[in-house]
Scaffold this motif. Structure first.
Motif, PDB file in Angstrom:
ATOM      1  N   GLY A  67       3.891  45.777  88.225  1.00 36.52           N
ATOM      2  CA  GLY A  67       3.024  44.879  88.820  1.00 36.52           C
ATOM      3  C   GLY A  67       2.587  45.490  90.167  1.00 36.52           C
ATOM      4  N   ILE A  68       3.498  45.802  90.948  1.00 34.61           N
ATOM      5  CA  ILE A  68       3.221  46.179  92.373  1.00 34.61           C
ATOM      6  C   ILE A  68       2.579  47.744  92.130  1.00 34.61           C
ATOM      7  CG2 ILE A  68       4.482  47.570  94.299  1.00 34.61           C
ATOM      8  CD1 ILE A  68       6.639  45.456  93.963  1.00 34.61           C
ATOM      9  N   THR A  69       2.880  48.550  91.287  1.00 34.77           N
ATOM     10  CA  THR A  69       2.129  49.634  91.028  1.00 34.77           C
ATOM     11  C   THR A  69       0.607  49.639  90.824  1.00 34.77           C
ATOM     12  OG1 THR A  69       4.156  50.922  90.399  1.00 34.77           O
ATOM     13  CG2 THR A  69       2.141  52.091  89.833  1.00 34.77           C
ATOM     14  N   ALA A  70       0.239  48.707  89.890  1.00 34.39           N
ATOM     15  CA  ALA A  70      -0.974  48.404  89.359  1.00 34.39           C
ATOM     16  C   ALA A  70      -1.899  47.757  90.504  1.00 34.39           C
ATOM     17  CB  ALA A  70      -0.918  47.255  88.241  1.00 34.39           C
ATOM     18  N   THR A  71      -1.012  46.974  91.459  1.00 34.81           N
ATOM     19  CA  THR A  71      -1.780  46.208  92.488  1.00 34.81           C
ATOM     20  C   THR A  71      -2.284  47.491  93.528  1.00 34.81           C
ATOM     21  OG1 THR A  71      -0.522  44.392  92.676  1.00 34.81           O
ATOM     22  CG2 THR A  71      -1.391  44.867  94.693  1.00 34.81           C
ATOM     23  N   PHE A  72      -1.713  48.327  93.952  1.00 33.23           N
ATOM     24  CA  PHE A  72      -1.994  49.515  94.898  1.00 33.23           C
ATOM     25  C   PHE A  72      -3.490  50.054  94.358  1.00 33.23           C
ATOM     26  CE2 PHE A  72       2.350  49.825  96.471  1.00 33.23           C
ATOM     27  CZ  PHE A  72       1.913  49.491  97.677  1.00 33.23           C
ATOM     28  N   PHE A  91      -2.023  55.242  73.991  1.00 36.96           N
ATOM     29  CA  PHE A  91      -3.287  54.815  73.214  1.00 36.96           C
ATOM     30  C   PHE A  91      -3.078  53.426  72.661  1.00 36.96           C
ATOM     31  CE2 PHE A  91      -6.155  55.093  69.554  1.00 36.96           C
ATOM     32  CZ  PHE A  91      -6.961  55.274  70.175  1.00 36.96           C
ATOM     33  N   CYS A  92      -2.195  53.244  71.899  1.00 40.45           N
ATOM     34  CA  CYS A  92      -1.774  51.941  71.538  1.00 40.45           C
ATOM     35  C   CYS A  92      -1.879  50.954  72.445  1.00 40.45           C
ATOM     36  CB  CYS A  92      -0.422  52.058  70.570  1.00 40.45           C
ATOM     37  SG  CYS A  92       0.079  50.267  70.012  1.00 40.45           S
ATOM     38  N   HIS A  93      -1.049  51.107  73.702  1.00 36.23           N
ATOM     39  CA  HIS A  93      -0.847  50.152  74.619  1.00 36.23           C
ATOM     40  C   HIS A  93      -2.269  49.846  75.296  1.00 36.23           C
ATOM     41  CE1 HIS A  93       3.258  52.212  74.874  1.00 36.23           C
ATOM     42  NE2 HIS A  93       3.166  51.341  74.066  1.00 36.23           N
ATOM     43  N   LEU A  94      -3.304  50.857  75.655  1.00 37.06           N
ATOM     44  CA  LEU A  94      -4.410  50.712  76.001  1.00 37.06           C
ATOM     45  C   LEU A  94      -5.258  49.745  75.183  1.00 37.06           C
ATOM     46  CD1 LEU A  94      -6.540  51.456  77.956  1.00 37.06           C
ATOM     47  CD2 LEU A  94      -7.126  53.503  76.737  1.00 37.06           C
ATOM     48  N   TRP A  95      -5.351  49.924  73.995  1.00 40.70           N
ATOM     49  CA  TRP A  95      -6.356  49.240  73.229  1.00 40.70           C
ATOM     50  C   TRP A  95      -5.773  47.710  72.969  1.00 40.70           C
ATOM     51  CZ3 TRP A  95     -11.020  49.984  72.112  1.00 40.70           C
ATOM     52  CH2 TRP A  95     -11.744  51.215  72.206  1.00 40.70           C
ATOM     53  N   ALA A  96      -4.205  47.581  72.954  1.00 42.51           N
ATOM     54  CA  ALA A  96      -3.887  46.206  72.786  1.00 42.51           C
ATOM     55  C   ALA A  96      -4.189  45.330  74.184  1.00 42.51           C
ATOM     56  CB  ALA A  96      -2.404  46.323  72.505  1.00 42.51           C
ATOM     57  N   SER A  97      -4.008  45.991  75.328  1.00 41.92           N
ATOM     58  CA  SER A  97      -4.223  45.482  76.729  1.00 41.92           C
ATOM     59  C   SER A  97      -5.694  45.169  77.078  1.00 41.92           C
ATOM     60  CB  SER A  97      -3.491  46.267  77.470  1.00 41.92           C
ATOM     61  OG  SER A  97      -4.402  47.527  77.663  1.00 41.92           O
ATOM     62  N   LEU A  98      -6.362  46.032  76.551  1.00 45.48           N
ATOM     63  CA  LEU A  98      -8.019  45.708  76.530  1.00 45.48           C
ATOM     64  C   LEU A  98      -8.331  44.492  75.770  1.00 45.48           C
ATOM     65  CD1 LEU A  98      -9.544  49.315  76.173  1.00 45.48           C
ATOM     66  CD2 LEU A  98      -9.930  47.763  78.062  1.00 45.48           C
ATOM     67  N   PHE A 128     -13.091  40.474  85.074  1.00 46.58           N
ATOM     68  CA  PHE A 128     -12.696  41.214  84.039  1.00 46.58           C
ATOM     69  C   PHE A 128     -12.327  42.530  84.530  1.00 46.58           C
ATOM     70  CE2 PHE A 128     -14.137  44.168  80.466  1.00 46.58           C
ATOM     71  CZ  PHE A 128     -12.954  43.772  79.699  1.00 46.58           C
ATOM     72  N   ALA A 129     -12.937  43.193  85.591  1.00 51.12           N
ATOM     73  CA  ALA A 129     -12.517  44.369  85.854  1.00 51.12           C
ATOM     74  C   ALA A 129     -11.177  44.559  86.658  1.00 51.12           C
ATOM     75  CB  ALA A 129     -13.657  44.968  86.923  1.00 51.12           C
ATOM     76  N   LYS A 130     -10.886  43.223  87.211  1.00 48.75           N
ATOM     77  CA  LYS A 130      -9.536  43.006  87.554  1.00 48.75           C
ATOM     78  C   LYS A 130      -8.295  42.879  86.178  1.00 48.75           C
ATOM     79  CE  LYS A 130      -6.758  40.029  90.454  1.00 48.75           C
ATOM     80  NZ  LYS A 130      -5.716  39.800  89.658  1.00 48.75           N
ATOM     81  N   ALA A 131      -8.883  42.885  85.397  1.00 45.61           N
ATOM     82  CA  ALA A 131      -8.050  42.933  84.120  1.00 45.61           C
ATOM     83  C   ALA A 131      -7.418  44.206  83.984  1.00 45.61           C
ATOM     84  CB  ALA A 131      -8.804  42.488  82.412  1.00 45.61           C
ATOM     85  N   HIS A 145      -5.859  45.498  86.407  1.00 41.42           N
ATOM     86  CA  HIS A 145      -4.583  45.446  86.637  1.00 41.42           C
ATOM     87  C   HIS A 145      -3.620  44.810  85.661  1.00 41.42           C
ATOM     88  CE1 HIS A 145      -1.143  43.357  88.780  1.00 41.42           C
ATOM     89  NE2 HIS A 145      -1.527  44.220  89.746  1.00 41.42           N
ATOM     90  N   SER A 146      -3.987  44.281  84.780  1.00 35.50           N
ATOM     91  CA  SER A 146      -3.127  43.497  83.572  1.00 35.50           C
ATOM     92  C   SER A 146      -2.997  44.869  82.636  1.00 35.50           C
ATOM     93  CB  SER A 146      -3.919  42.561  82.836  1.00 35.50           C
ATOM     94  OG  SER A 146      -3.921  41.289  83.611  1.00 35.50           O
ATOM     95  N   ILE A 147      -4.226  45.639  82.515  1.00 35.12           N
ATOM     96  CA  ILE A 147      -4.057  46.578  81.643  1.00 35.12           C
ATOM     97  C   ILE A 147      -3.122  47.690  82.256  1.00 35.12           C
ATOM     98  CG2 ILE A 147      -5.326  48.662  80.719  1.00 35.12           C
ATOM     99  CD1 ILE A 147      -7.814  46.535  80.771  1.00 35.12           C
ATOM    100  N   LEU A 148      -3.161  48.174  83.326  1.00 32.44           N
ATOM    101  CA  LEU A 148      -2.450  49.204  83.974  1.00 32.44           C
ATOM    102  C   LEU A 148      -0.913  48.536  83.969  1.00 32.44           C
ATOM    103  CD1 LEU A 148      -4.724  50.328  86.933  1.00 32.44           C
ATOM    104  CD2 LEU A 148      -3.939  51.615  84.709  1.00 32.44           C
ATOM    105  N   MET A 149      -0.836  47.306  84.272  1.00 33.51           N
ATOM    106  CA  MET A 149       0.778  46.644  84.584  1.00 33.51           C
ATOM    107  C   MET A 149       1.145  46.774  83.169  1.00 33.51           C
ATOM    108  SD  MET A 149       1.668  42.634  85.323  1.00 33.51           S
ATOM    109  CE  MET A 149       1.004  42.222  83.653  1.00 33.51           C
ATOM    110  N   LEU A 150       0.681  46.512  82.073  1.00 33.01           N
ATOM    111  CA  LEU A 150       1.156  46.590  80.619  1.00 33.01           C
ATOM    112  C   LEU A 150       1.542  47.866  80.516  1.00 33.01           C
ATOM    113  CD1 LEU A 150      -0.938  43.967  78.909  1.00 33.01           C
ATOM    114  CD2 LEU A 150       1.648  43.555  79.380  1.00 33.01           C
TER     115      LEU A 150
END
Length: 309
Positions: free
Chosen positions: A21-26, A208-215, A274-277, A279-284
Motif C-alpha cells: 500500500g505504501i509503495t503504491a501511494t508514492f 499479466f493475470c494480476h493486472l487484468w484481475a485488478s482492473l 477510477f484513475a485512483k484505482a 493505487h488498488s491495481i498497483l497495491m495488489l
C-alpha cells in the motif's frame, strides 16, 4: 528442493500488505489530491470549479506549484501503514481460516472476509484518513481559512488539542461504510477474477493475470463505492458553524449533495476516482510480487505461488 508452497506467517501478511500500500501511494498520491479537490469543489453549487481532471491538475499546479500534488503525502503513507496493513492482513488471515482443505473458498465467504477486513482497516485508518482529506483539500481554501498542517504528526496533535481526541475519528461510520463496500468488491472480486483466469489455463499466476484481475475488480469497486466516498470526504472536511455541523450523517450528506447539485454529483470526480484505482491495481500487483519475493528469498520456496488471494 520441494516445490510445495510454504505457509506465510500471519505477521508477515500484515507487513507485506502495508508495504504494498505504501509503495503504491508514492506513485498515486497526486491522483488522490485531484480527486479530493474535485469532490470538494463548488459544494452546494451546480457549477463545477473544475471542468475535468486535467483542468484540476492545471489549476492546482498553476496556483500552488507542482509540489502541491504531493501535499499531504505523509498522511497518505501513514494511512496505508494503518489502513492497508490492517485490511490486507485481516483479509488473508480470514481467507486462510475459512478456506476448505483443497484451498478453495466460496465467493460469498470471500465477500464476508472483505467486508470484515474493511471494517477493521477503516477503524484503524480513520485518523490518517481525516488528516489526508484535510491536507489535500487545504490549498483550495482562502489563506485565512487554511489549517496549514506541517505534516501528519502536526495534524494529529493539533486536531486532538483543538477539536478533541475523538475528532480523529470524524466520519468513522461513512469511512467504515465505504471500506465495507470497497473491500467486499475489490478484494473478493479480485480473488474471484484471478481464480477464473487461472482456471482458463490461458494465463499463469503472473503479473499479466494480476493486472487484468485488478482492473476488473477496481472498476466494480469504483462504481459501487464513489457515492459513499463523496459523503465520507465531505463529512471529514466539514466545518462546525454556530455549533452545528454541516451534515448530520452519511445519508444526510448524500441527500444534500443530490438536492443541491443533482443526482450525478454522487459520482463527481469519477475519472480521478477510477484513475485512483491505479493505487488498488498497483497495491495488489505489489502485494503479489512482494509475497513471491518473500517466499523465494526468505522461505526458500520455489513454488512460484503469489499472495494466495
Amino acid at each position: 528442493m520441494s516445490t510445495d508452497p510454504k505457509p506465510i506467517p500471519k505477521s508477515a501478511r500484515f507487513v507485506l500488505g502495508g508495504a504494498a500500500g505504501i509503495t503504491a501511494t508514492f506513485i498515486c498520491h497526486p491522483i488522490d489530491v485531484v480527486k479530493n479537490r474535485m469532490q470538494m469543489s463548488a459544494i452546494g453549487q451546480r457549477k463545477k470549479e473544475f471542468k475535468s481532471s486535467f483542468h484540476a491538475v492545471r489549476g492546482i499546479v498553476g496556483n500552488e506549484g507542482l509540489a502541491a500534488l504531493y501535499y499531504g503525502v505523509s498522511a497518505g503513507v501513514f494511512r496505508q501503514a494503518t489502513y492497508s496493513t490492517t485490511r490486507l492482513g485481516v483479509y488473508q488471515f480470514l481467507v486462510e481460516s475459512f478456506q476448505n482443505a483443497d484451498g478453495t473458498i466460496s465467493f460469498p465467504l470471500r465477500t464476508f472476509c472483505g467486508m470484515t477486513a474493511g471494517i477493521a482497516g477503516a477503524f484503524v485508518g480513520t485518523p490518517a484518513d481525516v488528516v489526508l482529506i484535510r491536507m489535500t483539500s487545504d490549498g483550495r481554501l482562502p489563506p485565512e481559512k487554511r489549517r496549514n498542517y506541517r505534516n501528519v504528526v502536526d495534524a494529529l496533535v493539533r486536531i486532538s488539542k483543538e477539536e478533541g481526541f475523538l475528532a480523529l475519528w470524524t466520519g468513522v461510520v461513512p469511512t467504515i461504510g465505504r471500506a465495507m463496500v470497497v473491500n467486499a468488491t475489490l478484494l473478493a472480486t479480485y480473488s474471484e477474477f484471478k481464480s477464473k483466469l487461472l482456471e482458463t489455463k490461458l494465463v499463469n499466476d503472473n503479473i499479466f493475470c494480476h493486472l487484468w484481475a485488478s482492473l476488473g475488480a477496481g472498476f466494480i469497486a469504483c462504481i459501487t463505492s464513489l457515492p459513499v466516498d463523496i459523503a465520507k470526504t465531505r463529512i471529514q472536511n466539514m466545518r462546525v458553524i454556530d455549533g452545528k455541523p454541516e451534515y448530520k450523517n452519511m445519508v444526510d450528506a448524500m441527500m444534500q449533495t443530490v438536492k443541491k447539485e443533482g443526482f450525478f454529483a454522487l459520482w463527481k470526480g469519477f475519472t480521478p476516482y477510477f484513475a485512483k484505482a491505479a493505487h488498488s491495481i498497483l497495491m495488489l500487483i505489489f502485494m503479489e510480487q512482494f509475497t513471491k519475493a518473500y517466499r523465494r528469498y526468505w522461505l526458500r520456496d520455489t513454488s512460484g505461488k503469489g499472495s494466495g488471494f
